[in-house]
Each structure stands twice: as structure tokens, then as C-alpha cells.
Design an enzyme around this catalytic site. Structure first.
Site, mmCIF file in Angstrom:
data_model
loop_
_atom_site.group_PDB
_atom_site.id
_atom_site.type_symbol
_atom_site.label_atom_id
_atom_site.label_comp_id
_atom_site.label_asym_id
_atom_site.label_seq_id
_atom_site.Cartn_x
_atom_site.Cartn_y
_atom_site.Cartn_z
ATOM 1 C CG LEU A 45 -2.248 -0.361 0.843
ATOM 2 C CD1 LEU A 45 -2.909 -0.412 2.714
ATOM 3 C CD2 LEU A 45 -3.064 0.184 0.369
ATOM 4 C CG ASP A 46 1.807 3.829 -3.334
ATOM 5 O OD1 ASP A 46 2.731 3.730 -3.824
ATOM 6 O OD2 ASP A 46 0.526 3.923 -3.916
ATOM 7 C CD1 TRP A 47 4.523 7.605 0.013
ATOM 8 C CD2 TRP A 47 3.471 9.184 1.787
ATOM 9 N NE1 TRP A 47 3.884 8.859 0.001
ATOM 10 C CE2 TRP A 47 3.479 9.327 0.368
ATOM 11 C CE3 TRP A 47 2.787 9.322 2.709
ATOM 12 C CZ2 TRP A 47 2.737 11.003 0.673
ATOM 13 C CZ3 TRP A 47 2.335 11.150 2.924
ATOM 14 C CH2 TRP A 47 3.411 11.555 1.838
ATOM 15 C CG ASP A 48 -0.424 8.697 -0.880
ATOM 16 O OD1 ASP A 48 0.329 7.362 -0.986
ATOM 17 O OD2 ASP A 48 -0.944 9.092 -2.342
ATOM 18 C CB SER A 49 -2.863 4.087 0.153
ATOM 19 O OG SER A 49 -2.646 4.566 -1.092
#
Length: 197
Positions: A45-49
Site C-alpha cells: 500500500l502506498d505511504w499515502d494509502s
């Protein structure tokens, strides 16, 4: 080969990298939350998700779930800028072109109300006079920043992204930043997934 496999799910907060190694002191990583040796995230999961992350030391299961040819479902709640119309939702369902790639068909629906989620820290940027809406999107592939690229391609940029399920696993009563071992029944379902799509 480890003799004892571990399978855990984690409710990843916003701003946390899906890895244990810290690239710079300012990055928060999985090691700030999970103190279990030799488990690794299945996919990322991306850091901003935010949302559900499965971790295991079973390399075979990792491969099966991460490999797009097996087509396992992942469901996301996606807050977008403005209210998507039927045309945009139909395009997302059929698959959209992002760069030189067309996404697979997806299950997409507009949620009638905002899902019950913890507040994000920091909160999303709200623009006065610009409404937002929530979509539920179920994909069978996980290209880099795919959900964000898909909603942007149809003109509704993603503001917040939360993965709520992977196959039969979901966040249920897990609190933000918490993890737990899978139950016996969850494990059985995971191991009985079809070998091919």
C-alpha cells in the site's frame, strides 16, 4: 524454510511505508508497529494509502496473492473530488487506459453515505464549494498507484484511499495501527483460493 508460518493482518495508517527498512529518519515504517521477525507484506500500500495489509513468511502464498495472473480481489473505499456520474463509473467498470496500459474490468459503485472510518491524520484537503464522494472499487490487479490513476483518468481525483479487504480478509474490528494473527477459518479460506483465475 521456516518451520512455523505466520500470517497477520495490519491496519496501516496514512504516512507509513509498507516496508521494515527505514530510508530516512523522517519515514515511519512497519517496524514502528510490528515486532515480528521475517514477515513481509504481500503486495503493498502506498505511504499515502491506508487500510488492510497482509504479512507472512510463507513465500509461496505471497507469490500467489501478489501475482496478477491469479486475479485475487482487493476492495478499496475511495474518496474522490466531486460526485462521479454514471459515465465515469461505467468507464471505471470497463477498464480505463492509464499510460500505455488498459486496466482490467472492475466492480465499482457509488456509496450512498460516507463509510465509518477513523479520522485521517493529517486530514484530506477540503475545497470549499467542491463536494466529495466515496466509491467502492474491487480490482483483481494491483498496478502502481492504480486506483488513483484510474479515478484521475475519468476526471475525479482521489483524496483518500483505504483498502478494506483482500480476498476473504477484511479490517473488521481492527483499529488503526493494530495487527492480529489470522484465524483458523481465515487461513483455510486463504489456502483454498483457486490456483489460477
Amino acid at each position: 524454510m521456516p518451520n512455523h508460518y505466520r500470517y497477520i493482518i495490519f491496519y496501516k495508517p496514512y504516512g507509513v511505508l509498507s516496508q521494515f527498512t527505514q530510508e530516512t529518519p523522517k519515514h515511519t515504517t512497519l517496524k514502528h508497529y510490528i515486532d515480528i521477525p521475517d514477515v513481509y507484506p504481500v503486495g503493498r500500500l502506498d505511504w499515502d494509502s491506508e487500510g488492510l495489509l497482509l504479512l507472512t513468511n510463507n513465500g509461496q502464498l505471497q507469490h500467489r496473492l501478489a501475482n496478477p495472473k491469479f486475479g485475487h480481489q482487493r476492495t478499496y473505499w475511495v474518496q474522490v473530488e466531486r460526485i462521479p456520474n454514471e459515465d465515469a463509473i461505467n468507464k471505471l467498470q470497463r477498464g480505463v487506459k492509464i499510460q500505455d496500459y488498459r486496466t482490467r474490468p472492475a466492480q465499482v459503485r457509488l456509496l450512498s453515505e460516507s463509510p465509518q472510518l477513523p479520522e485521517r491524520d493529517p486530514p484530506i484537503r477540503f475545497r470549499k464549494n467542491v463536494p466529495t464522494a466515496w466509491l467502492e472499487m474491487t480490482l483483481t490487479e494491483g498496478k502502481n498507484r492504480q486506483v488513483r490513476r484510474m479515478t484521475a483518468a475519468v476526471g475525479f481525483p482521489t483524496l483518500r484511499l483505504v483498502r478494506v479487504s483482500i480476498c476473504n480478509l477484511n479490517l473488521d474490528n481492527l483499529q488503526l495501527g493494530q495487527w492480529r494473527d489470522l484465524t483458523v477459518s481465515e487461513l483455510e479460506l486463504l489456502h483454498n483460493l483457486p490456483k489460477t483465475n
